[in-house]
Write an enzyme that holds these catalytic residues in place. Structure first.
Site, PDB file in Angstrom:
ATOM      1  N   HIS A 262       0.838  -1.203   0.000  1.00  0.00           N
ATOM      2  CA  HIS A 262       0.000   0.000   0.000  1.00  0.00           C
ATOM      3  C   HIS A 262       0.874   1.255   0.000  1.00  0.00           C
ATOM      4  CE1 HIS A 262      -3.579   2.471   1.258  1.00  0.00           C
ATOM      5  NE2 HIS A 262      -2.619   3.215   1.788  1.00  0.00           N
ATOM      6  N   GLU A 263       1.876   1.287   0.881  1.00  0.00           N
ATOM      7  CA  GLU A 263       2.743   2.473   0.975  1.00  0.00           C
ATOM      8  C   GLU A 263       3.583   2.654  -0.289  1.00  0.00           C
ATOM      9  OE1 GLU A 263       2.425   4.738   3.170  1.00  0.00           O
ATOM     10  OE2 GLU A 263       0.981   3.571   4.328  1.00  0.00           O
ATOM     11  N   HIS A 266       1.603   4.289  -2.984  1.00  0.00           N
ATOM     12  CA  HIS A 266       1.577   5.750  -2.895  1.00  0.00           C
ATOM     13  C   HIS A 266       2.803   6.362  -3.574  1.00  0.00           C
ATOM     14  CE1 HIS A 266      -2.008   6.197  -0.622  1.00  0.00           C
ATOM     15  NE2 HIS A 266      -1.548   5.689   0.511  1.00  0.00           N
ATOM     16  N   CYS A 273      -7.950   4.593  -2.887  1.00  0.00           N
ATOM     17  CA  CYS A 273      -8.998   4.150  -3.805  1.00  0.00           C
ATOM     18  C   CYS A 273     -10.382   4.361  -3.193  1.00  0.00           C
ATOM     19  CB  CYS A 273      -8.810   2.674  -4.143  1.00  0.00           C
ATOM     20  SG  CYS A 273     -10.024   2.049  -5.327  1.00  0.00           S
ATOM     21  N   CYS A 297      -7.880  -3.251  -7.080  1.00  0.00           N
ATOM     22  CA  CYS A 297      -9.044  -3.287  -7.955  1.00  0.00           C
ATOM     23  C   CYS A 297      -8.565  -3.031  -9.392  1.00  0.00           C
ATOM     24  CB  CYS A 297     -10.064  -2.245  -7.514  1.00  0.00           C
ATOM     25  SG  CYS A 297      -9.599  -0.531  -7.932  1.00  0.00           S
ATOM     26  N   CYS A 300      -6.999   0.563 -10.034  1.00  0.00           N
ATOM     27  CA  CYS A 300      -5.656   0.762  -9.472  1.00  0.00           C
ATOM     28  C   CYS A 300      -4.642  -0.166 -10.123  1.00  0.00           C
ATOM     29  CB  CYS A 300      -5.684   0.565  -7.956  1.00  0.00           C
ATOM     30  SG  CYS A 300      -6.605   1.856  -7.081  1.00  0.00           S
TER      31      CYS A 300
END
Length: 342
Positions: A262-263, A266, A273, A297, A300
């Site tokens: 996740h990081e 970014h 999202c 998803c 993304c």
């Protein structure tokens, strides 16, 4: 943009129309529409799952409480066209094609556990960001960061200043690095007014940091007991000697891989999202982070694919990690330790 909100019992569902999702993914830009049309049949079928209301692969976002991220932190959604046209986002190049992982402090109760954990995280990162090289920097003690720290008023546990760690990582960034991400077992805070943060990243500098301190099952009962800290300098790093390290379990490994990817997302320029259930959803608390899916998803995923250039079929073959897939992301009760030959 039209959102349909349904409210069964105490939960809310954020469900976008098929037209909205198609526009967010394919865009109205002729060049981007043409790019989408060049996907092969299998890839296009996967992407089109985003538009199916009854899809088994990609569902709507479910909000479980008023403290969830979307409710607490209103943000403008980022569609594929906005990502693609962002002049500030960075993409890997032949000269900068590596993701570096920097371990800070102890990551396990024994050296073998720490090494095994890092090996799993590195392998998952290579599969998730398929096509890039993932390398490990030499581990460093907490004292090497020279960062400020404090005792959290709520948990009474030690915390390190996340933004200062980002500055430390920036200085250590190798020439061939697309980004450097730090891993630490100490809790983090981004500024004095915040309670905590699980991770933080800088798109501009290509660095990120995340902590799995709160993923430990005994984090909230293991308080720091040295009452002399208030009299010590916030640069006296001896307070971290033999400090609490969470037990490395398969569930903790799953949570760590989610937060790390996740990081790094970014750093690629992916914002939180708001289209479908997705790894890139923001999280305001640990339960919300657990409820996020393990992958992206289609919207993304399309962003990441355009940045790296992988083929979807190749990437999905690489992300089949049984040790992670068999864990229920919403299950907090599993505590199977991860051993050296796990």
């Amino acid at each position: 943009m039209r959102c349909e909100w349904k409210k069964p019992v105490t939960m809310q569902t954020v469900r976008h129309s098929e037209h909205t999702l198609k526009t967010a993914l394919i865009s109205k830009n002729p060049a981007l529409v043409s790019q989408y049309e060049k996907l092969d049949a299998v890839e296009k079928r996967l992407m089109d799952e985003a538009f199916r209301p009854d899809s088994d692969l990609f569902g709507p976002i479910t909000l479980h409480s008023q403290s969830d991220w979307i409710t607490s932190h209103p943000e403008a959604p980022q569609d594929f066209a906005e990502f693609f046209n962002d002049p500030y986002r960075k993409t890997p190049s032949p000269q900068k094609h590596s993701i570096y992982i920097q371990c800070i402090g102890s990551l396990g109760n024994t050296g073998s556990i720490s090494e095994e954990y890092v090996k799993w995280v590195k392998g998952y990162c290579e599969a998730f960001f398929y096509g890039l090289t993932v390398k490990l920097l030499e581990p460093v003690p907490v004292s090497a960061t020279r960062c400020s720290f404090r005792i959290n008023d709520n948990t009474q546990n030690l915390q390190i200043h996340a933004r200062q760690i980002l500055k430390f990582l920036k200085k250590k960034k190798p020439e061939d690095a697309f980004c450097v991400v730090g891993i630490i077992t100490i809790d983090l805070y981004p500024r004095d007014s915040w309670n905590f943060v699980s991770g933080q990243a800088s798109l501009t500098d290509g660095v990120g940091i995340f902590s799995f301190a709160r993923y430990g099952s005994d984090f909230y009962i293991s308080h720091y007991e040295d009452t002399k800290l208030q009299k010590k300098s916030s640069r006296d790093y001896s307070v971290f000697d033999n400090y609490y390290v969470p037990e490395v379990t398969s569930v903790l490994l799953l949570q760590s891989c989610k937060t790390l990817t996740h990081e790094i997302g970014h750093i690629f320029g992916l914002q939180h999202c708001q289209w479908l259930a997705c790894l890139m959803q923001g999280s305001n608390h640990l339960e919300e982070a657990d409820q996020r899916p393990l992958d992206l998803c289609p919207i993304c995923l399309c962003k990441l694919q355009s940045a790296i250039g992988f083929h979807l079929k190749d990437r999905y073959k690489g992300t089949r990690v049984p040790a992670l897939a068999r864990e229920d992301p919403t299950c907090r009760g599993a505590t199977k330790p991860m051993h050296h030959n796990y």
